[in-house]
Design an enzyme around this catalytic site. Structure first.
Site, PDB file in Angstrom:
ATOM      1  CG  ASP A  36      -2.301  -0.521   0.916  1.00  0.00           C
ATOM      2  OD1 ASP A  36      -2.541  -0.900  -0.242  1.00  0.00           O
ATOM      3  OD2 ASP A  36      -3.131  -0.552   1.842  1.00  0.00           O
ATOM      4  CE  LYS A  57      -7.836   1.020  -2.594  1.00  0.00           C
ATOM      5  NZ  LYS A  57      -8.508   1.355  -3.848  1.00  0.00           N
ATOM      6  CG  MET A 169      -9.037   7.918   5.246  1.00  0.00           C
ATOM      7  SD  MET A 169      -9.853   6.595   4.312  1.00  0.00           S
ATOM      8  CE  MET A 169     -10.538   5.612   5.656  1.00  0.00           C
TER       9      MET A 169
END
Length: 273
Positions: A36, A57, A169
């Protein structure tokens, strides 16, 4: 040919010293490594015989499509290989592991899960606090700043829960996060932001909900970072001390923290593999 297997592994928040021994053994056995975006690049040294594929990502950036990642894992596993899918933080928290498990099991592929330290827990450690201090809350809620369809979570329900909120996030929409919570919580509610938790680039901000967005922007904080809100955060000190007025204080990167390359060398030296 007998199918191989896929290991979904959490690599932790960035400090390779936080890898479990089981994770290190999995890396050493890997034929294929899918990394990742936020996984420290030096981790590949712990997988000396693996083919390395970077499948980053990250919100707001060009990302590898999730279906493509799943097909890659299936392809190599059906060739009889051991595939290690390395995710930042905890593999089972906001990492789409559920979709990957279902996809792989439908193809008859064995899936093994190895936990890692979530960045939310690393952020709490950086602030020197317990997320579930019973004098201040009933528990902890781990949430993302937006749901699958892009809408915000139910901030009212979360505010009423009387839990510490650990928000992932959320930095790209921190103004919306703060506004959503301010509709249901006092402006004086303790809040904090921890960027790059556990790494040499770690930065910590301790503030109040009413000042959260402005203080974070003024401090230049961005992704990847964890936002924390709740009464238990009132015990946090950006500089690690328990005295003085630290609201709005920020502590920047700490060059004394172990560099990822040094961490790899230490793991290899101590024989953790």
């Amino acid at each position: 040919m007998k199918p191989g297997r896929v290991i979904l592994m959490g690599a932790g928040p960035g400090d390779l010293d936080l890898l479990t021994r089981k994770a290190v053994r999995a890396l050493s056995s890997a034929d294929v490594l899918l990394l990742d975006e936020l996984v420290p690049p030096d981790i590949v040294e712990l997988a000396p015989r693996a083919r390395v594929l970077r499948v980053g990502k990250r919100g707001g950036c060009r990302s590898t499509p999730q279906p493509f990642i799943q097909r890659l894992m299936r392809r190599y596993a059906l060739q009889g290989r051991t595939v290690v899918r390395v995710k930042g933080g905890e593999a089972l928290m906001f990492g789409r592991a559920g979709e990957e498990i279902a996809f792989l099991e439908a193809a008859g592929i064995e899936v093994e899960l190895i936990n890692g330290v979530s960045s939310g827990m690393a952020a709490a450690a950086a602030l020197g606090i317990s997320l579930t201090h019973r004098d201040y809350c009933h528990g902890v809620s781990f949430v993302t700043a937006h749901t699958q369809d892009g809408t915000p979570p139910d901030w009212q329900a979360l505010a009423r829960s009387r839990t510490t909120l650990v928000i992932y996030m959320g930095m790209r929409r921190i103004e919306d996060v703060a506004a959503g919570l301010l509709a249901h919580l006092p402006a004086g509610t303790p809040a904090a932001v921890v960027q790059w938790a556990s790494t040499p680039r770690e930065a910590r901000l301790v503030t109040l909900l009413g000042r959260l967005a402005d203080d974070a922007r003024e401090a230049g904080l961005g992704s990847p970072a964890i936002i924390l809100v709740g009464d238990a955060i009132g015990l946090a000190r950006a500089d690690g001390r328990r005295d003085g007025d630290t609201v709005g204080s920020i502590v920047g990167p700490d060059p004394s923290r172990l560099d990822p390359q040094d961490a790899v060398a230490e793991i290899q030296r101590t024989g953790a593999m």
